[in-house]
Design a protein around this motif. Structure first.
Motif: not given
Length: 65
Positions: A2-26
């Motif tokens: 098996k190959t174990v994939q690492k999911y960096d949830l904290q980084l993904r949450l930070v990127k999600f937060s940044a994308s929401i902040i950038l998109n609310v201007n619309a």
């Protein structure tokens, strides 16, 4: 093997937060949309911060408030 994939949830949450902040201007600048936008930003940013706090907990007592 098996190959174990690492999911960096904290980084993904930070990127999600940044994308929401950038998109609310619309959104339109009405009272209701501004109120909901502020709540949305608080919600998505708190998820990343809460996850980071939970990762730095050292014992079971750290999880209780």
């Amino acid at each position: 093997m098996k190959t174990v994939q690492k999911y960096d949830l904290q980084l993904r949450l930070v990127k999600f937060s940044a994308s929401i902040i950038l998109n609310v201007n619309a959104l339109n600048k009405f009272f209701a949309s501004e109120h909901l936008t502020k709540q949305l930003i608080r919600s998505v940013t708190s998820a990343a911060l809460n996850y980071g706090e939970a990762q730095s907990a050292e014992s079971r007592r750290d999880f209780y408030s």
